[in-house]
Design a protein around this motif. Sequence first.
Motif, PDB file in Angstrom:
ATOM      1  N   UNK A  14       0.858  -1.182   0.000  1.00  0.00           N
ATOM      2  CA  UNK A  14       0.000   0.000   0.000  1.00  0.00           C
ATOM      3  C   UNK A  14       0.898   1.237   0.000  1.00  0.00           C
ATOM      4  N   UNK A  15       0.313   2.386  -0.269  1.00  0.00           N
ATOM      5  CA  UNK A  15       1.074   3.634  -0.279  1.00  0.00           C
ATOM      6  C   UNK A  15       1.744   3.879   1.071  1.00  0.00           C
ATOM      7  N   UNK A  16       1.002   3.637   2.147  1.00  0.00           N
ATOM      8  CA  UNK A  16       1.561   3.828   3.490  1.00  0.00           C
ATOM      9  C   UNK A  16       2.727   2.873   3.731  1.00  0.00           C
ATOM     10  N   UNK A  18       4.634   1.527   1.496  1.00  0.00           N
ATOM     11  CA  UNK A  18       5.762   1.916   0.637  1.00  0.00           C
ATOM     12  C   UNK A  18       6.626   2.968   1.318  1.00  0.00           C
ATOM     13  N   UNK A  19       6.002   3.872   2.047  1.00  0.00           N
ATOM     14  CA  UNK A  19       6.744   4.920   2.748  1.00  0.00           C
ATOM     15  C   UNK A  19       7.568   4.341   3.894  1.00  0.00           C
ATOM     16  N   UNK A  20       7.136   3.205   4.407  1.00  0.00           N
ATOM     17  CA  UNK A  20       7.826   2.550   5.525  1.00  0.00           C
ATOM     18  C   UNK A  20       8.592   1.306   5.083  1.00  0.00           C
ATOM     19  N   UNK A  21       8.882   1.233   3.814  1.00  0.00           N
ATOM     20  CA  UNK A  21       9.490   0.048   3.210  1.00  0.00           C
ATOM     21  C   UNK A  21      10.702  -0.468   3.998  1.00  0.00           C
ATOM     22  N   UNK A  22      11.711   0.365   4.168  1.00  0.00           N
ATOM     23  CA  UNK A  22      12.947  -0.089   4.822  1.00  0.00           C
ATOM     24  C   UNK A  22      12.734  -0.498   6.280  1.00  0.00           C
ATOM     25  N   UNK A  23      12.048   0.333   7.095  1.00  0.00           N
ATOM     26  CA  UNK A  23      11.836  -0.104   8.480  1.00  0.00           C
ATOM     27  C   UNK A  23      10.974  -1.361   8.580  1.00  0.00           C
ATOM     28  N   UNK A  24      10.027  -1.503   7.668  1.00  0.00           N
ATOM     29  CA  UNK A  24       9.171  -2.683   7.667  1.00  0.00           C
ATOM     30  C   UNK A  24       9.980  -3.934   7.317  1.00  0.00           C
ATOM     31  N   UNK A  25      10.830  -3.829   6.305  1.00  0.00           N
ATOM     32  CA  UNK A  25      11.713  -4.957   5.963  1.00  0.00           C
ATOM     33  C   UNK A  25      12.606  -5.311   7.145  1.00  0.00           C
ATOM     34  N   UNK A  26      13.143  -4.306   7.807  1.00  0.00           N
ATOM     35  CA  UNK A  26      14.031  -4.541   8.948  1.00  0.00           C
ATOM     36  C   UNK A  26      13.281  -5.238  10.079  1.00  0.00           C
ATOM     37  N   UNK A  27      12.060  -4.796  10.360  1.00  0.00           N
ATOM     38  CA  UNK A  27      11.274  -5.400  11.432  1.00  0.00           C
ATOM     39  C   UNK A  27      10.921  -6.852  11.102  1.00  0.00           C
ATOM     40  N   UNK A  28      10.495  -7.105   9.878  1.00  0.00           N
ATOM     41  CA  UNK A  28      10.149  -8.466   9.473  1.00  0.00           C
ATOM     42  C   UNK A  28      11.376  -9.374   9.475  1.00  0.00           C
ATOM     43  N   UNK A  29      12.493  -8.857   8.987  1.00  0.00           N
ATOM     44  CA  UNK A  29      13.732  -9.640   8.963  1.00  0.00           C
ATOM     45  C   UNK A  29      14.177  -9.984  10.378  1.00  0.00           C
ATOM     46  N   UNK A  30      14.088  -9.025  11.272  1.00  0.00           N
ATOM     47  CA  UNK A  30      14.473  -9.244  12.661  1.00  0.00           C
ATOM     48  C   UNK A  30      13.586 -10.300  13.310  1.00  0.00           C
ATOM     49  N   UNK A  31      12.286 -10.217  13.077  1.00  0.00           N
ATOM     50  CA  UNK A  31      11.354 -11.200  13.648  1.00  0.00           C
ATOM     51  C   UNK A  31      11.643 -12.594  13.106  1.00  0.00           C
TER      52      UNK A  31
END
Length: 91
Positions: A14-16, A18-31
């Motif tokens: 989603x647009x939202x 996409x704006x959080x792409x990098x932190x979201x990837x980092x959070x998912x990768x960490x989990x």
Amino acid sequence: MQELHVSLDDAQLSTAAQKLHEPLEAQLSSALQRAAELVEQDYHGESATEVGARLLEIAKSSLHPDIAAAFQPDPAELDRAARAVIEASRE
């Protein structure tokens, strides 16, 4: 064990998100990485399918419920992660 990394496809976000792409990837990768460490420590010969299910369950449990609900990793990638956990537990 190798470091696990979740990559997101901007076209599917989603647009939202996409704006959080990098932190979201980092959070998912960490989990996912933390889940892999826990499963590796408690591995007792389960199949890759069972390990993958445990990885996903543990990873999702450490995420915000909205993020966990939307986290649907590619089955082939989850299988690769499960096999990496199995291999690492045998070393």
